[in-house]
Design a protein around this motif. Structure first.
Motif, short mmCIF file in Angstrom:
data_model
loop_
_atom_site.label_atom_id
_atom_site.label_comp_id
_atom_site.label_asym_id
_atom_site.label_seq_id
_atom_site.Cartn_x
_atom_site.Cartn_y
_atom_site.Cartn_z
N ILE A 273 28.44 88.37 -17.63
CA ILE A 273 29.10 89.64 -17.32
C ILE A 273 29.28 89.86 -15.83
O ILE A 273 30.11 90.66 -15.39
CB ILE A 273 28.35 90.83 -17.96
N GLY A 274 28.54 89.12 -15.02
CA GLY A 274 28.65 89.26 -13.58
C GLY A 274 29.84 88.55 -12.97
O GLY A 274 30.11 88.69 -11.78
N ILE A 275 30.57 87.77 -13.77
CA ILE A 275 31.75 87.07 -13.25
C ILE A 275 32.89 88.07 -13.07
O ILE A 275 33.17 88.88 -13.95
CB ILE A 275 32.17 85.94 -14.22
N PHE A 276 33.56 88.01 -11.95
CA PHE A 276 34.71 88.87 -11.69
C PHE A 276 35.78 88.57 -12.73
O PHE A 276 36.13 87.42 -12.96
CB PHE A 276 35.23 88.63 -10.28
N PHE A 277 36.36 89.62 -13.32
CA PHE A 277 37.21 89.42 -14.49
C PHE A 277 38.46 88.59 -14.18
O PHE A 277 38.99 87.91 -15.07
CB PHE A 277 37.59 90.76 -15.13
N LEU A 278 38.93 88.58 -12.93
CA LEU A 278 40.10 87.77 -12.60
C LEU A 278 39.79 86.27 -12.57
O LEU A 278 40.70 85.45 -12.51
CB LEU A 278 40.69 88.22 -11.26
N GLU A 279 38.51 85.94 -12.62
CA GLU A 279 38.11 84.54 -12.66
C GLU A 279 37.95 84.01 -14.08
O GLU A 279 37.65 82.83 -14.27
CB GLU A 279 36.80 84.35 -11.88
N ASP A 280 38.12 84.87 -15.08
CA ASP A 280 37.99 84.43 -16.47
C ASP A 280 38.97 83.32 -16.79
O ASP A 280 40.09 83.27 -16.26
CB ASP A 280 38.26 85.61 -17.42
N SER A 281 38.55 82.44 -17.69
CA SER A 281 39.38 81.29 -18.06
C SER A 281 39.15 80.95 -19.52
O SER A 281 38.07 81.19 -20.07
CB SER A 281 39.03 80.08 -17.19
N THR A 282 40.16 80.38 -20.14
CA THR A 282 40.00 79.86 -21.50
C THR A 282 39.46 78.43 -21.50
O THR A 282 38.97 77.96 -22.53
CB THR A 282 41.35 79.87 -22.24
N SER A 283 39.55 77.76 -20.38
CA SER A 283 39.25 76.32 -20.34
C SER A 283 37.85 75.94 -20.81
O SER A 283 37.69 74.94 -21.51
CB SER A 283 39.46 75.78 -18.91
N PRO A 284 36.80 76.71 -20.46
CA PRO A 284 35.45 76.25 -20.82
C PRO A 284 35.04 76.52 -22.26
O PRO A 284 33.94 76.15 -22.65
CB PRO A 284 34.54 77.05 -19.87
N HIS A 285 35.91 77.17 -23.06
CA HIS A 285 35.46 77.67 -24.35
C HIS A 285 34.99 76.57 -25.29
O HIS A 285 34.04 76.74 -26.05
CB HIS A 285 36.56 78.49 -25.01
N ASP A 286 35.65 75.42 -25.25
CA ASP A 286 35.27 74.31 -26.14
C ASP A 286 34.14 73.45 -25.60
O ASP A 286 33.67 72.54 -26.28
CB ASP A 286 36.49 73.42 -26.43
N GLY A 287 33.68 73.74 -24.39
CA GLY A 287 32.57 72.97 -23.85
C GLY A 287 32.88 72.35 -22.50
O GLY A 287 33.88 72.70 -21.86
#
Length: 301
Positions: A273-287
């Motif tokens: 939750i501490g990650i700035f929301f503009l840094e969110d990514s879909t890339s890491p979701h699968d591992g």
């Protein structure tokens, strides 16, 4: 391909929530890095999560490629789901840990019924017919409906496995949507069986409101939910809409990195939750999660 599909999944399901950045929490309790042995202990759970994406036939014969090869000796008790509105699942016996294993597939992004499961993101009352005495607890509507479509069959298979094999523990495992269903499954199983439960989830989206997160914390689910760096899925639906993660987060501080932090309490600001929301990514979701990629693209059978 996995990244592209995950992007469209997140956009289609949670675009309305993306407008509101996550609010930093007060919880800033110091984290504790996992040891290399603790990280390695996550690997079998990740392989079980990956296996749930393989076909029923491949799972039933335990010939699902890399995942099955990594977990020799597994005896499958039951499979279910339709790879659509009801994500695939299986229950098996894992002799290396004397454990009955429940594993749930995540979202099938090319099936509209599976996407609808994720998209019904309004909070509703937790179903008293499955969880009596839980007044005031609210849950993601789509996740609850998905859980209810397989709950009875999963419970029956788990009870069969405990009786047939004398299992000393139950593992509940899932990734993405399967992690959300797994969280509900773990809670449901805990009210029906006395065998100790360990719940290991990967890329878990938020499932409950604050009261629900507290309720999870109060039950003996031995919960770990692993978040891979700036993966957006565990940060949705937003806390601004009343959602809250339970305790038990393990935070991978860098995609493919070797630092896994145990994050005390709920929504620890030193973790996802501490990650700035503009840094969110879909890339890491699968591992990767402890060296394992999870998803349909990584089922090699």
């Amino acid at each position: 391909m996995a990244i592209v599909r995950t992007f469209f999944l997140v956009w289609a399901l949670f675009a309305p929530t993306l407008a509101a950045p996550l609010v930093p929490r007060e919880n800033k309790a110091p984290v504790t890095p996992l040891t290399s042995a603790q990280i390695s202990a996550l690997t079998p759970f990740a392989w079980f999560a990956n296996a749930a994406y393989c076909s029923h036939a491949a799972v039933m014969s335990w010939s699902c490629g890399s995942a099955c090869s990594a977990l020799p000796g597994v005896e499958v008790i039951a499979t279910g789901g339709d790879n659509a509105a009801t994500p695939d699942w299986f229950v098996a016996y894992y002799p290396a840990a004397s454990a009955v294993v429940v594993s749930h597939q995540g979202t099938t992004t090319d099936n509209i019924l599976s996407l609808i499961d994720d998209g019904e993101a309004n909070l509703v009352d937790l179903d008293q017919s499955y969880f009596p005495g839980t007044s005031g607890i609210e849950v993601h509507d789509g996740f609850q409906q998905t859980f209810e479509r397989s709950a009875s069959a999963v419970l029956s298979a788990v009870e069969t496995g405990i009786s047939a094999y004398g299992a000393s523990q139950v593992y509940v495992i899932g990734h993405s949507l399967g992690a959300a269903v797994g969280l509900l499954d773990g809670l449901y199983l805990a009210t029906h069986i006395s065998t100790p439960i360990t719940t290991n989830l990967f890329g878990l989206p938020r499932v409950f409101n604050q009261a629900g997160a507290n309720y999870i914390d109060a039950h003996a689910l031995n919960l770990q939910h692993v978040t891979n760096d700036n993966d957006i899925v565990p940060r949705l639906p937003s806390t601004d809409f009343g959602y809250e993660h339970p305790s038990g987060e393990v935070f991978i501080t860098q995609v493919g990195g070797s630092t896994y932090d145990a994050c005390p309490g709920q929504e620890n600001y030193n973790c996802a939750i501490g990650i700035f929301f503009l840094e969110d990514s879909t890339s890491p979701h699968d591992g990767p999660y402890a060296g394992v990629m999870i998803g349909a693209d990584y089922c090699t059978a």
